[in-house]
Design a protein around this motif. Structure first.
Motif, PDB file in Angstrom:
ATOM      1  N   THR A  38       0.561  -1.273  -0.122  1.00 26.22           N
ATOM      2  CA  THR A  38      -0.171   0.084  -0.215  1.00 26.22           C
ATOM      3  C   THR A  38       0.719   1.204  -0.384  1.00 26.22           C
ATOM      4  O   THR A  38       0.330   2.134   0.271  1.00 26.22           O
ATOM      5  CB  THR A  38      -1.050  -0.154   1.385  1.00 26.22           C
ATOM      6  OG1 THR A  38      -0.210  -0.266   2.340  1.00 26.22           O
ATOM      7  CG2 THR A  38      -2.007  -1.217   1.239  1.00 26.22           C
ATOM      8  N   VAL A  48      -4.901   5.107  -1.518  1.00 24.71           N
ATOM      9  CA  VAL A  48      -6.529   6.183  -1.924  1.00 24.71           C
ATOM     10  C   VAL A  48      -6.962   6.474  -2.771  1.00 24.71           C
ATOM     11  O   VAL A  48      -8.072   5.311  -3.338  1.00 24.71           O
ATOM     12  CB  VAL A  48      -7.224   6.227  -0.867  1.00 24.71           C
ATOM     13  CG1 VAL A  48      -8.942   6.760  -0.142  1.00 24.71           C
ATOM     14  CG2 VAL A  48      -7.046   5.602   0.656  1.00 24.71           C
ATOM     15  N   LEU A  79      -6.813   2.840   3.651  1.00 27.36           N
ATOM     16  CA  LEU A  79      -7.307   2.203   3.063  1.00 27.36           C
ATOM     17  C   LEU A  79      -7.997   1.515   4.053  1.00 27.36           C
ATOM     18  O   LEU A  79      -9.379   1.818   3.817  1.00 27.36           O
ATOM     19  CB  LEU A  79      -6.926   1.021   2.044  1.00 27.36           C
ATOM     20  CG  LEU A  79      -5.983   1.479   1.097  1.00 27.36           C
ATOM     21  CD1 LEU A  79      -4.321   1.022   0.690  1.00 27.36           C
ATOM     22  CD2 LEU A  79      -6.533   1.908  -0.234  1.00 27.36           C
ATOM     23  N   ALA A  82     -11.543   4.328   4.264  1.00 28.05           N
ATOM     24  CA  ALA A  82     -11.663   4.080   3.584  1.00 28.05           C
ATOM     25  C   ALA A  82     -12.502   2.423   2.766  1.00 28.05           C
ATOM     26  O   ALA A  82     -13.884   2.858   2.124  1.00 28.05           O
ATOM     27  CB  ALA A  82     -11.226   4.220   2.320  1.00 28.05           C
TER      28      ALA A  82
END
Length: 308
Positions: A38, A48, A79, A82
């Motif tokens: 990530t 994101v 993330l 989200a």
């Protein structure tokens, strides 16, 4: 050098050196997607947005981290915020340190790096199989760069997610060596493992996906042989990487603040000594900064250090 065109069910978000690449494994309808690594927390908002665009209407079901260096898991927390329904899977080696966020075990304190705190939901172990869509990914141990690092291999398609075990031009710093642990042999063993596999495409942790696997292995072995023959050379390289990485985190920083950071960062101090740089930390770092500027990796202007 040959880059690779990936099939439609794999989306590679090629980043840079502060943030690792992000790889989306698109699942079957209703399954959701799996994201491999990530990036860094500095780029979390960008990660994101990039992932959302690549997902389209599909949900993000799972994150898998190849290892827990800050450039590979720094976007986890953003993330998770989200996509609260998704899960995060990591290698078992540092799993006990994540719930309590032990900065020493996770190495963020010793390296002087930062990573946003996240939770994990499970572990992936070497020998496991990760299923995503029609693909079955063998989970492989890849110690050397990091003792707990993993690779993923789709044997049917010959696709290897190599993380920092193999790039098109080399491999990641061998961090255990900086702590006085022998790990060059592990790097060699992982390169041998990759050669034994029927790898046709490599998706590395940094840089483009590539298909010239044999030449890449040859370049990696040549680099490794230089470090084995001259460990202080590896340590000097690693010290430069630590300095460059910190400046990438900060984007720009007063030279005085950078030198203060180096004096307070245990891994920098130890690595300078292993490199044979026995002058005061500030003096040794200024020597390396001069080399980084000469190579075009950094710029110093009016006592400010800028990333290039």
């Amino acid at each position: 050098m040959t880059t690779a065109r990936l099939p439609d069910d794999l989306t590679l978000l090629e980043r840079g050196w502060l943030s690792s690449n992000n790889l989306l494994l698109h699942g079957a309808p209703g399954e959701g997607a799996t994201l491999i690594d990530t990036g860094h927390s500095v780029h979390a908002a960008q990660t994101v947005a990039l992932v959302a665009h690549a997902l389209g209407d599909a949900p993000l079901a799972r994150i898998v981290n190849t290892h827990l260096h800050s450039d590979h898991c720094g976007g986890n927390a953003a993330l998770q915020a989200a996509h609260p329904a998704m899960s995060v899977w990591i290698a078992p080696g540092q799993a006990d340190a994540v719930p309590g966020w032990d900065l020493d075990v996770l190495t963020y304190r010793t390296t002087g790096q930062r990573c946003d705190r996240f939770r994990h939901d499970g572990v992936l172990r070497p020998g496991d199989v990760l299923h995503a869509g029609t693909r079955a990914w063998d989970v492989l141990a890849a110690p050397g760069h990091d003792p707990d690092s993993l690779m993923l291999f789709d044997a049917q398609a010959g696709v290897l997610v190599s993380a920092d075990a193999l790039w098109q031009n080399g491999f990641g710093v061998v961090f255990p060596e900086l702590d006085g642990l022998d790990a060059f042999d592990q790097v060699a063993e992982v390169l041998d493992l990759i050669e034994r596999l029927d790898v046709r495409t490599v998706i590395p942790g940094h840089g483009p996906a590539f298909t010239d696997v044999g030449p890449a292995l040859q370049r990696a072995r040549q680099r490794l042989s230089k470090f084995v023959a001259n460990p202080p050379l590896h340590a000097r390289h690693a010290a430069k990487v630590l300095l460059k990485y910190h400046v990438m985190e900060e984007r720009q920083q007063a030279l005085e603040d950078l030198l203060n950071w180096a004096e307070g960062t245990p891994l920098v101090i130890g690595t300078l000594a292993r490199a044979g740089l026995h002058e005061p930390v500030r003096t040794s770092c200024q020597t390396l900064l001069t080399e980084l500027v000469a190579s075009g990796a950094l710029r110093i202007q009016q006592q400010e250090v800028h990333d290039v």
